[in-house]
Design a protein around this motif. Structure first.
Motif, mmCIF file in Angstrom:
data_model
loop_
_atom_site.group_PDB
_atom_site.id
_atom_site.type_symbol
_atom_site.label_atom_id
_atom_site.label_comp_id
_atom_site.label_asym_id
_atom_site.label_seq_id
_atom_site.Cartn_x
_atom_site.Cartn_y
_atom_site.Cartn_z
ATOM 1 N N LEU A 145 -98.396 11.964 15.388
ATOM 2 C CA LEU A 145 -97.134 11.257 15.210
ATOM 3 C C LEU A 145 -97.230 9.880 15.860
ATOM 4 C CD1 LEU A 145 -94.585 14.107 16.012
ATOM 5 C CD2 LEU A 145 -95.383 13.356 13.776
ATOM 6 N N ARG A 146 -96.682 8.882 15.190
ATOM 7 C CA ARG A 146 -96.695 7.527 15.715
ATOM 8 C C ARG A 146 -95.364 7.242 16.402
ATOM 9 N NH1 ARG A 146 -100.219 9.496 12.023
ATOM 10 N NH2 ARG A 146 -102.077 8.197 11.892
ATOM 11 N N ASP A 147 -95.405 6.722 17.619
ATOM 12 C CA ASP A 147 -94.210 6.409 18.402
ATOM 13 C C ASP A 147 -93.203 7.562 18.399
ATOM 14 O OD1 ASP A 147 -95.028 3.672 18.971
ATOM 15 O OD2 ASP A 147 -94.621 3.275 16.860
ATOM 16 N N PRO A 148 -93.626 8.770 18.796
ATOM 17 C CA PRO A 148 -92.731 9.940 18.686
ATOM 18 C C PRO A 148 -91.484 9.842 19.560
ATOM 19 C CG PRO A 148 -94.672 10.485 19.985
ATOM 20 C CD PRO A 148 -94.912 9.126 19.412
ATOM 21 N N PHE A 149 -91.565 9.125 20.683
ATOM 22 C CA PHE A 149 -90.413 9.040 21.589
ATOM 23 C C PHE A 149 -89.198 8.470 20.874
ATOM 24 C CE2 PHE A 149 -87.881 6.338 24.446
ATOM 25 C CZ PHE A 149 -87.366 7.314 25.284
ATOM 26 N N PHE A 150 -89.405 7.418 20.087
ATOM 27 C CA PHE A 150 -88.283 6.776 19.414
ATOM 28 C C PHE A 150 -87.756 7.624 18.266
ATOM 29 C CE2 PHE A 150 -90.636 3.416 21.502
ATOM 30 C CZ PHE A 150 -89.632 2.741 22.154
ATOM 31 N N GLY A 151 -88.630 8.413 17.639
ATOM 32 C CA GLY A 151 -88.151 9.358 16.635
ATOM 33 C C GLY A 151 -87.269 10.422 17.259
ATOM 34 N N PHE A 152 -87.678 10.927 18.424
ATOM 35 C CA PHE A 152 -86.877 11.909 19.145
ATOM 36 C C PHE A 152 -85.551 11.305 19.597
ATOM 37 C CE2 PHE A 152 -85.734 13.858 23.273
ATOM 38 C CZ PHE A 152 -85.486 15.159 22.840
ATOM 39 N N LEU A 153 -85.592 10.042 20.052
ATOM 40 C CA LEU A 153 -84.377 9.369 20.510
ATOM 41 C C LEU A 153 -83.391 9.189 19.358
ATOM 42 C CD1 LEU A 153 -83.284 8.114 23.137
ATOM 43 C CD2 LEU A 153 -84.148 5.907 22.346
ATOM 44 N N PHE A 154 -83.904 8.842 18.177
ATOM 45 C CA PHE A 154 -83.009 8.691 17.031
ATOM 46 C C PHE A 154 -82.437 10.040 16.600
ATOM 47 C CE2 PHE A 154 -82.134 8.607 12.468
ATOM 48 C CZ PHE A 154 -81.227 7.552 12.413
ATOM 49 N N ALA A 155 -83.227 11.106 16.716
ATOM 50 C CA ALA A 155 -82.717 12.440 16.379
ATOM 51 C C ALA A 155 -81.544 12.805 17.287
ATOM 52 C CB ALA A 155 -83.835 13.464 16.484
ATOM 53 N N LEU A 156 -81.659 12.466 18.581
ATOM 54 C CA LEU A 156 -80.547 12.704 19.493
ATOM 55 C C LEU A 156 -79.327 11.874 19.092
ATOM 56 C CD1 LEU A 156 -82.258 12.798 23.027
ATOM 57 C CD2 LEU A 156 -81.355 14.712 21.698
ATOM 58 N N ASN A 157 -79.560 10.633 18.721
ATOM 59 C CA ASN A 157 -78.468 9.766 18.284
ATOM 60 C C ASN A 157 -77.775 10.349 17.058
ATOM 61 O OD1 ASN A 157 -77.028 7.078 17.855
ATOM 62 N ND2 ASN A 157 -78.273 7.163 16.008
ATOM 63 N N PHE A 158 -78.561 10.827 16.106
ATOM 64 C CA PHE A 158 -77.986 11.418 14.887
ATOM 65 C C PHE A 158 -77.155 12.660 15.223
ATOM 66 C CE2 PHE A 158 -78.322 14.497 11.398
ATOM 67 C CZ PHE A 158 -77.760 13.763 10.364
ATOM 68 N N CYS A 159 -77.702 13.522 16.065
ATOM 69 C CA CYS A 159 -76.965 14.746 16.435
ATOM 70 C C CYS A 159 -75.664 14.403 17.160
ATOM 71 C CB CYS A 159 -77.844 15.634 17.311
ATOM 72 S SG CYS A 159 -79.272 16.338 16.452
ATOM 73 N N LEU A 160 -75.692 13.370 17.998
ATOM 74 C CA LEU A 160 -74.497 12.969 18.728
ATOM 75 C C LEU A 160 -73.417 12.464 17.765
ATOM 76 C CD1 LEU A 160 -73.044 12.471 21.401
ATOM 77 C CD2 LEU A 160 -74.154 10.222 21.495
ATOM 78 N N ILE A 161 -73.806 11.665 16.785
ATOM 79 C CA ILE A 161 -72.835 11.153 15.811
ATOM 80 C C ILE A 161 -72.247 12.295 14.995
ATOM 81 C CG2 ILE A 161 -72.590 9.755 13.721
ATOM 82 C CD1 ILE A 161 -72.696 8.136 16.280
#
Length: 516
Positions: free
Chosen positions: A56-72
């Motif tokens: 996976l490339r830059d997985p941290f930011f993918g995980f961070l966006f997943a958290l953002n999506f779940c929060l919304i």
């Protein structure tokens, strides 16, 4: 896509290559000089570095966006929907003669739906037609954009001269002369940009699924905006909260009505009777007047929470847009290499539908890179919006400082936008992370020059022209349809706004794919 591929694989000779049909032979001539094969060739080695599809490339930011999506999603369903379901305050319009009518009076929805359907069909047809126009007249449209700019400068100069603005006239004429000199100097680049545009259109035409993917992602973007709106209502506003009376009594919104009238109206307050206030309100809950000269509730938004949610909105929209960009770039790269090296061993699914394979990589292994680049752009865009808001709110003292901050923020936004465009293109082709892609793109432009950005900008002017023309035609059609169906002025104006919005966005789907 062609900037990255062609710059890495070829050294152009102007006299030799500009006279060719670059849609076919150019790729075959350089088949032996191609760099490492792109992302689909999983076992490929590039610069001595092994890559596997599982990394996976830059997985941290993918995980961070997943958290953002779940929060919304959480805020939308557990905060926003419950607030809306609590009920709203009704609005009643009171005429000066005492007659009442509902404030949400609207037209018959059936003709409106019919008009919207017609506009969508016409906008889709015009968007498809624009692809044919770009293939046939791409170079001529680029030249038209240049020459029309010169004509506009001359026309405005004549108008300025007619009212005695001699300095403005001189500046406009100077701008027109410089634009024409630039046009003359860029003649060969315009020819190249036109041929490049033709190849891009043919690539998209050979893979119509790229447009289908963009349409699906556009619908996803609309859904994201709807979820964000619900989250905003539930988290950052006082929408549908209880009504507090002057004595602290709490009232249910369903039991309250806001009455609105235009002065003078004797049934309202003395200010309304005397005409001090043009628009009059009063709040009635359970048949008792709670407030004079005031609505039952004035919606408010928490600025801090709104800024955070706005960053989330910009990030989500940018992620979806960049996924479309990467899907197109990867698909055209597969098409390019497949045509240049037809005997290379690709999986049958990748060969039959490179767009869907590229989309799969964009939302899996390269998703973190997409999220990283999108976050950079979202932060820059948020800073521009904040600086613009501050400049508008601070007139006079301090306005120069805020204007300077806004200018710097806009410059940073444009730089990041250009960087993302090429870096994500490189990432989609070769599967590198954002840092590596940025270094590769920087080295590429230092080696080949920055003229390719100018070539792309020439095409961007044509894309903007296409979108504006389609939007204008759809707006005119909407106005004509509204009058023909006998809709009210408000409904017709809303229909025109929708026509312009639909025309611009549907045409932008096609041109954005071609741009990628």
């Amino acid at each position: 896509i062609f900037v990255v591929l062609r710059s890495e694989t070829m050294s152009f000779n102007d006299d030799e290559d500009y006279d060719r049909d670059i849609t076919e032979p150019l790729k075959n001539d350089y088949a032996n000089d191609l760099p490492s094969l792109p992302y689909p060739q999983i076992s490929n080695q590039r610069n001595g570095q092994n890559r596997t599809l599982a990394n996976l490339r830059d997985p941290f930011f993918g995980f961070l966006f997943a958290l953002n999506f779940c929060l919304i999603v959480f805020l939308a369903f557990f905060k926003g929907i419950p607030k809306i379901s609590q009920g709203v305050v009704d609005l009643v319009i009171v005429d000066t003669n005492g007659s009442e009518r509902e404030g949400n009076d609207s037209d018959n929805p059936i003709p409106v739906v019919l008009a919207i359907s017609v506009i969508m069909v016409v906008a889709s047809f015009l968007s498809t037609l624009s692809l044919k126009i770009l293939i046939s007249f791409g170079e001529k449209l680029i030249r038209f954009c240049f020459l029309s700019s010169v004509v506009c400068f001359v026309v405005f100069a004549v108008l300025a001269l007619s009212i005695g603005q001699y300095i403005v006239t001189s500046l406009l004429l100077l701008a027109g002369i410089l634009t024409y000199v630039y046009y003359f100097y860029m003649d060969s680049e315009i020819e190249f940009a036109g041929k490049n545009l033709k190849v891009a259109c043919l690539a998209v035409q050979s893979m119509p699924e790229t447009i289908s993917i963009s349409i699906v992602l556009l619908l996803s973007q609309i859904l994201w905006c709807l979820l964000w709106t619900l989250a905003l209502i539930g988290f950052a506003t006082n929408y549908a909260g209880t009504i507090l009376g002057p004595d602290g009594t709490k009232y249910d919104p369903n039991d309250c009505v806001t009455y609105q009238s235009y002065s003078p109206n004797p049934t309202f307050s003395s200010n309304c009777v005397s005409g001090i206030e043009q628009v009059c309100y009063k709040c009635v809950c359970n048949d008792a007047t709670i407030y004079e000269n005031k609505e039952c509730r004035t919606e408010s938004v928490d600025a801090g929470k709104y800024a955070l949610l706005l960053l989330s909105l910009l990030w989500g929209c940018s992620v979806i847009s960049n996924v479309s960009h990467c899907a197109t770039a990867g698909a055209v790269a597969a098409w390019w290499f497949d045509e240049a090296t037809p005997n290379r061993n690709l999986e049958s699914a990748e060969r039959s539908s490179p767009a869907y394979g590229s989309l799969k990589r964009a939302v899996t292994t390269s998703f973190g890179t997409v999220c990283f680049a999108s976050l950079l752009f979202a932060v820059a865009k948020l800073l521009v919006l904040i600086a613009s808001s501050l400049r508008r709110s601070r007139r006079g003292m301090g306005s120069f400082g805020t204007a300077l901050v806004e200018c710097l923020a806009q410059a940073a936004e444009k730089v990041i936008k250009i960087f993302n465009k090429y870096a994500l293109c490189h990432s989609a082709i070769y599967g590198t992370n954002l840092t590596r892609s940025g270094k590769e793109i920087w080295a590429l432009f230092r080696k080949r020059g920055w003229i390719y950005i100018i070539n792309d900008q020439l095409c961007e002017n044509v894309f903007t022209l296409i979108c504006v023309v389609v939007a204008a035609l759809c707006g005119i059609l909407a106005a004509f349809t509204g009058v023909l169906l006998g809709l009210s002025g408000l409904a017709t104006s809303m229909l025109v706004s929708f026509g312009v919005f639909a025309g611009y966005n549907l045409s932008s789907i096609t041109v954005n794919v071609v741009s990628s």
